[in-house]
Design an enzyme around this catalytic site. Sequence first.
Site, mmCIF file in Angstrom:
data_model
loop_
_atom_site.group_PDB
_atom_site.id
_atom_site.type_symbol
_atom_site.label_atom_id
_atom_site.label_comp_id
_atom_site.label_asym_id
_atom_site.label_seq_id
_atom_site.Cartn_x
_atom_site.Cartn_y
_atom_site.Cartn_z
ATOM 1 N N THR A 1 46.252 81.218 74.230
ATOM 2 C CA THR A 1 46.256 80.186 75.280
ATOM 3 C C THR A 1 45.926 78.809 74.699
ATOM 4 O OG1 THR A 1 45.517 81.869 76.838
ATOM 5 C CG2 THR A 1 45.273 79.588 77.536
ATOM 6 N N ALA B 1 44.770 58.160 64.772
ATOM 7 C CA ALA B 1 44.080 58.739 63.611
ATOM 8 C C ALA B 1 44.289 57.906 62.347
ATOM 9 C CB ALA B 1 44.575 60.164 63.375
ATOM 10 N N ALA C 1 48.082 81.389 61.762
ATOM 11 C CA ALA C 1 47.879 82.834 61.695
ATOM 12 C C ALA C 1 47.843 83.376 63.114
ATOM 13 C CB ALA C 1 46.562 83.163 60.984
ATOM 14 N N GLU D 1 33.871 70.251 69.898
ATOM 15 C CA GLU D 1 33.897 69.673 71.254
ATOM 16 C C GLU D 1 34.435 70.652 72.294
ATOM 17 O OE1 GLU D 1 33.021 66.209 72.460
ATOM 18 O OE2 GLU D 1 32.980 67.708 74.035
ATOM 19 N N GLY E 1 35.356 72.836 78.008
ATOM 20 C CA GLY E 1 36.798 72.639 77.765
ATOM 21 C C GLY E 1 37.166 71.213 77.443
ATOM 22 N N GLY F 1 44.539 82.545 83.206
ATOM 23 C CA GLY F 1 44.189 82.327 81.790
ATOM 24 C C GLY F 1 42.850 81.644 81.598
ATOM 25 N N GLU G 1 37.394 84.895 80.073
ATOM 26 C CA GLU G 1 37.237 85.392 78.715
ATOM 27 C C GLU G 1 37.958 86.728 78.558
ATOM 28 O OE1 GLU G 1 35.487 83.616 76.199
ATOM 29 O OE2 GLU G 1 35.884 82.248 77.823
ATOM 30 N N ASP H 1 28.976 83.569 78.731
ATOM 31 C CA ASP H 1 29.783 82.424 78.287
ATOM 32 C C ASP H 1 29.040 81.110 78.570
ATOM 33 O OD1 ASP H 1 32.553 81.205 77.596
ATOM 34 O OD2 ASP H 1 32.084 80.351 79.560
ATOM 35 N N LYS I 1 27.371 78.125 75.946
ATOM 36 C CA LYS I 1 27.592 76.675 76.057
ATOM 37 C C LYS I 1 26.271 75.943 76.265
ATOM 38 C CE LYS I 1 32.163 77.604 77.994
ATOM 39 N NZ LYS I 1 32.873 77.906 79.243
HETATM 40 N N1 HSE Z 1 36.096 81.663 80.360
HETATM 41 C C1 HSE Z 1 35.746 80.287 80.223
HETATM 42 C C2 HSE Z 1 35.621 79.684 81.621
HETATM 43 C C3 HSE Z 1 36.801 79.581 79.417
HETATM 44 O O1 HSE Z 1 36.025 80.323 82.598
HETATM 45 O O2 HSE Z 1 35.093 78.599 81.738
HETATM 46 C C4 HSE Z 1 36.369 78.260 78.866
HETATM 47 O O3 HSE Z 1 35.301 78.355 77.992
#
Ligand code: HSE
Length: 439
Positions: free
Chosen positions: A15, A35, A45, A131, A136, A189, A192, A203, A207
């Site tokens: 994604t 830049a 990969a 970052e 996100g 999408g 996780e 998650d 963060k």
């Molecule tokens: N699974 C995470 C969310 C994706 O829903 O925020 C972004 O880190």
Amino acid sequence: MGLEPVKVGLLGLGTVGGGTANVLARNAREIARRAGRGIRITRAAAREYRAEDISGIEDIQITEDAFEVVNAPEIEIVIELIGGCSPARELVLRAIENGKHVVTANKALIALHGNEIFAAAKAKGVMVAFEAAVAGGIPIIKAIREGLAANHIDWAAGIINGTGNYILTEMRDKGRAFSEALAEAQDLGYAEADPTFDVEGIDAAHKLTILASIAFGIPLQFDKTYTEGITKIEPQDVAYAGTLGYRIKHLGIARKSDRGVEMRVHPTLIPERRLIANVDGVMNAVLVKGDAVGPTLYYGAGAGSEPTASAVVADVVDVVRALTTDPDNRVPHLAFQAEELSDVPVLPIDEVETAYYLRLQVRDQPGVMAQIAGILGDAGISIEAIQQKEPLEGETDVPLVLLTRRVLERHMNRAIGQMENLDSVEGRVMRIRVEQLAG
Ligand code: HSE
């Protein structure tokens, strides 16, 4: 711009990897103007990928062996987007050993292994940029690390998991079932690979660990972050919170006081009039309070292909701009110089002070309210609001909802234990922490 384009190796074409390839190709000219050099993905990969994600890239070599990419001599920057800790840790450490700069969106990797990775990068004089690991597309790392560098940061509180926020929003607005909303977030999408990471707060804890480190200049300590998910929130709690003028949000909170640092992720009632209480759906927001600037709020897409790619590509641009700078004079990974990180203690959740929402199922009989109020009074806990609903026809129990003033968690735990021992209280007491998030 006479210099050759910088050659980049991309690990992962899922994604975010696909989004990164697309954004770099679509905005190549604009990005090069910023830049000072072109940026070209020359190797990637991936086990599987969509042909359209690499259609804008000329002469790309694709392999299934990610080590081939991190060992390729011409690659200057490795973008790690495969997620998880292994083999991501080994790949990133190898890239650093090979003298390559690293850009990653991998919050688990940074939260759990960042101290080791940053030490290796410092020893080698390379950059590791992350970052996209927090919120996100919102440039929150840059905002705290650079934009707020003048401040003593008092606290930060964020909606930093889009999937969880999407679920809570759907429950409140449409009365949808938890599982239905989660399935939709997965389809879009956002979730996780293992969605328990989203709904159990892991998650968000990754963060928050990162946010706390850059806010307070402390080493990354994921194991000390208190983590509680949203799976126990019931539709009735969402509704009662609303009648009391609050919204339930899954927050990550980092706070510094004289006693130490708090790092906690849990469902939280916040006043509905706060801007952050109105951040809905998959969107993220982080509220940061600095002593000089006051409260500041950062809002945007916290997940998804191109929003996350936006942060990844911005990091690549930063790295390209800094390629020729003296490694000792770059922005430190955790905002504070590595030798200036402090060992201020992280408070266990028992030692944290917050207000509480309590919901009890009690017998509909005289004296019950007095018993509950007595327990709270004896514990020195002030009641801010109290609501008792009428029993449904034929029912003998009624829900009792209370808001308390701030109290140490261990005192509240003792009081909850005493309430649960009363014959007049059925089952467990539902407890949700309350924060005012006032400037
Ligand atoms: N699974 C995470 C969310 C994706 O829903 O925020 C972004 O880190």
